[in-house]
Design a protein around this motif. Structure first.
Motif, PDB file in Angstrom:
ATOM      1  N   SER A  59       0.812  -1.231   0.000  1.00 15.91           N
ATOM      2  CA  SER A  59       0.000   0.000   0.000  1.00 15.91           C
ATOM      3  C   SER A  59       0.837   1.268   0.000  1.00 15.91           C
ATOM      4  O   SER A  59       0.381   2.316  -0.437  1.00 15.91           O
ATOM      5  CB  SER A  59      -0.964  -0.006   1.193  1.00 15.91           C
ATOM      6  N   LYS A  60       2.068   1.190   0.495  1.00 20.73           N
ATOM      7  CA  LYS A  60       2.892   2.410   0.547  1.00 20.73           C
ATOM      8  C   LYS A  60       3.982   2.426  -0.521  1.00 20.73           C
ATOM      9  O   LYS A  60       4.828   3.313  -0.560  1.00 20.73           O
ATOM     10  CB  LYS A  60       3.537   2.513   1.936  1.00 20.73           C
ATOM     11  N   VAL A  61       3.962   1.407  -1.371  1.00 21.23           N
ATOM     12  CA  VAL A  61       5.030   1.268  -2.373  1.00 21.23           C
ATOM     13  C   VAL A  61       4.814   2.223  -3.540  1.00 21.23           C
ATOM     14  O   VAL A  61       3.685   2.459  -3.964  1.00 21.23           O
ATOM     15  CB  VAL A  61       5.061  -0.194  -2.885  1.00 21.23           C
ATOM     16  N   THR A  62       5.901   2.773  -4.031  1.00 21.05           N
ATOM     17  CA  THR A  62       5.883   3.545  -5.282  1.00 21.05           C
ATOM     18  C   THR A  62       6.561   2.691  -6.340  1.00 21.05           C
ATOM     19  O   THR A  62       7.593   2.065  -6.068  1.00 21.05           O
ATOM     20  CB  THR A  62       6.659   4.871  -5.118  1.00 21.05           C
ATOM     21  N   THR A  63       5.981   2.626  -7.538  1.00 17.67           N
ATOM     22  CA  THR A  63       6.599   1.811  -8.584  1.00 17.67           C
ATOM     23  C   THR A  63       6.883   2.639  -9.831  1.00 17.67           C
ATOM     24  O   THR A  63       6.159   3.597 -10.142  1.00 17.67           O
ATOM     25  CB  THR A  63       5.710   0.617  -8.991  1.00 17.67           C
TER      26      THR A  63
END
Ligand code: PGA
Length: 267
Positions: A59-63
Motif C-alpha cells: 500500500s505504501k510502495v511507489t513503482t
C-alpha cells in the motif's frame, strides 16, 4: 555483483521474490522499479501469493516501470500498462497514485520523459530495480549501442528485439518500432538492481553481462559498474559462465549468504 544460480525458473522466481519481500519488510514505502516480459511473471506470481497468504503489503510502495511501447494505448493487449495490471497490480494492494508507467500515447514525448525522470527523483530514487535481459543484451529497451549514461527517452527497437517480441503480436509488422525507456544511467542509479534470466537463449547475453568487457554493444554489461547488483539465473542461462561464477553459486548456496543485508564480500 552476486550471481545466484538456481535450478529452474520457479526457483529463480522465488529467490527474486524473497529479495523483493525482504526489501519491502525493511522499508514499507519501497520505491520499486519493475520490468515486463516473460521472465518476471513468476516473480509477480510469487509476490501476489505472498500478498494473499502472508499479507505482504504494497500500500505504501511507489513503482516505476522501465518502459512502454510508443503508440499503444493503455488498454491495448500488448501494452505494458495492461501487462502490469493483469499480471500484478490487479492482484495486490498498490495505490494507483504511486504507480508509474511511461505513457506511449503522449504527444510531448520529450517533456514526458523529463517528467518521468523528475518523478523518480521526487520519490527519493529507486530502491530496487527489477531487470530482464534481451537475448541481444539489452536492458529495458536500451538496445546495443545505447549510450551508457542515457536517461529516459525514446529508442528505436532493433530488428532482433522486434522479432523476439513478435510472438506476442499477430505479426512482426504489428510490433511497435519505438519505445519510451528508462536509460542505462537511470537504471544504474537504483540502490539495488536485480537482473533475472532463464533459458539457454539468454546464456550468451548473461555471459557478456557478467564477464564480458564493459561495452555499449552489450548494455547489460553496465551492471558490472553497479555496487549492489544481484544476478539470479537458472542453470541454462548460467551455462556459459566461467567456473568462478559457477563456484560463486555453490558458495552462495552452501553458506546461504544473506541476500538481504549489505554484502561487502561480493565484488
Ligand atoms: P523476456 O524479455 O523476459 O520476455 O525474455 C526480457 C527483455 O527483453 O528484456
Amino acid at each position: 555483483m552476486l550471481v545466484i544460480i538456481k535450478d529452474d525458473y520457479e526457483a529463480v522466481s522465488q529467490e527474486a521474490a524473497r529479495l523483493v519481500a525482504d526489501r519491502l519488510h525493511k522499508k514499507p514505502s519501497l520505491v520499486l522499479g519493475l520490468a515486463t516480459g516473460s521472465t518476471p511473471l513468476g516473480l509477480y506470481r510469487e509476490l501476489i501469493r505472498m500478498h494473499a497468504d502472508e499479507g505482504l503489503d504494497f500500500s505504501k510502495v511507489t513503482t516505476f516501470n522501465l518502459d512502454e511501447y510508443v503508440g499503444l494505448p493503455p488498454d491495448h493487449p500488448q501494452s505494458y500498462h495492461r501487462f502490469m495490471r493483469e499480471n500484478f497490480f490487479d492482484h495486490i494492494n498498490a495505490d494507483p497514485r504511486f504507480v508509474h508507467i511511461p505513457d506511449g500515447m503522449v504527444t510531448e514525448i520529450e517533456a514526458h520523459c523529463q517528467w518521468y525522470e523528475a518523478e523518480i527523483e521526487r520519490s527519493g530514487g529507486i530502491d530496487l530495480q527489477v531487470l530482464g535481459i534481451g537475448a541481444n543484451g539489452h536492458i529495458a529497451f536500451n538496445e546495443p549501442g545505447s549510450s551508457l549514461g542515457s536517461r529516459t527517452r525514446v529508442k528505436t527497437l532493433s530488428r532482433a528485439t522486434r522479432e523476439d517480441n513478435a510472438r506476442f503480436f499477430r505479426s512482426i509488422d504489428e510490433v511497435p518500432r519505438h519505445a519510451i525507456t528508462m536509460g542505462i544511467g537511470t537504471i544504474l542509479e537504483a540502490q539495488d538492481v536485480l537482473l533475472m534470466a532463464c533459458g539457454d537463449q539468454k546464456a550468451a547475453a548473461i555471459q557478456a553481462a557478467v564477464e564480458g568487457p564493459l561495452t555499449a554493444s552489450a548494455p547489460a554489461s553496465m551492471i558490472q559498474m553497479h555496487r549492489n547488483a544481484f544476478v539470479i539465473v537458472d542453470r541454462a542461462a548460467a551455462s556459459r559462465l566461467s567456473d568462478e561464477h559457477a563456484t560463486a553459486l555453490e558458495e552462495a548456496v552452501l553458506f546461504r549468504r544473506p541476500i538481504s543485508g549489505s554484502h561487502p564480500d561480493t565484488a
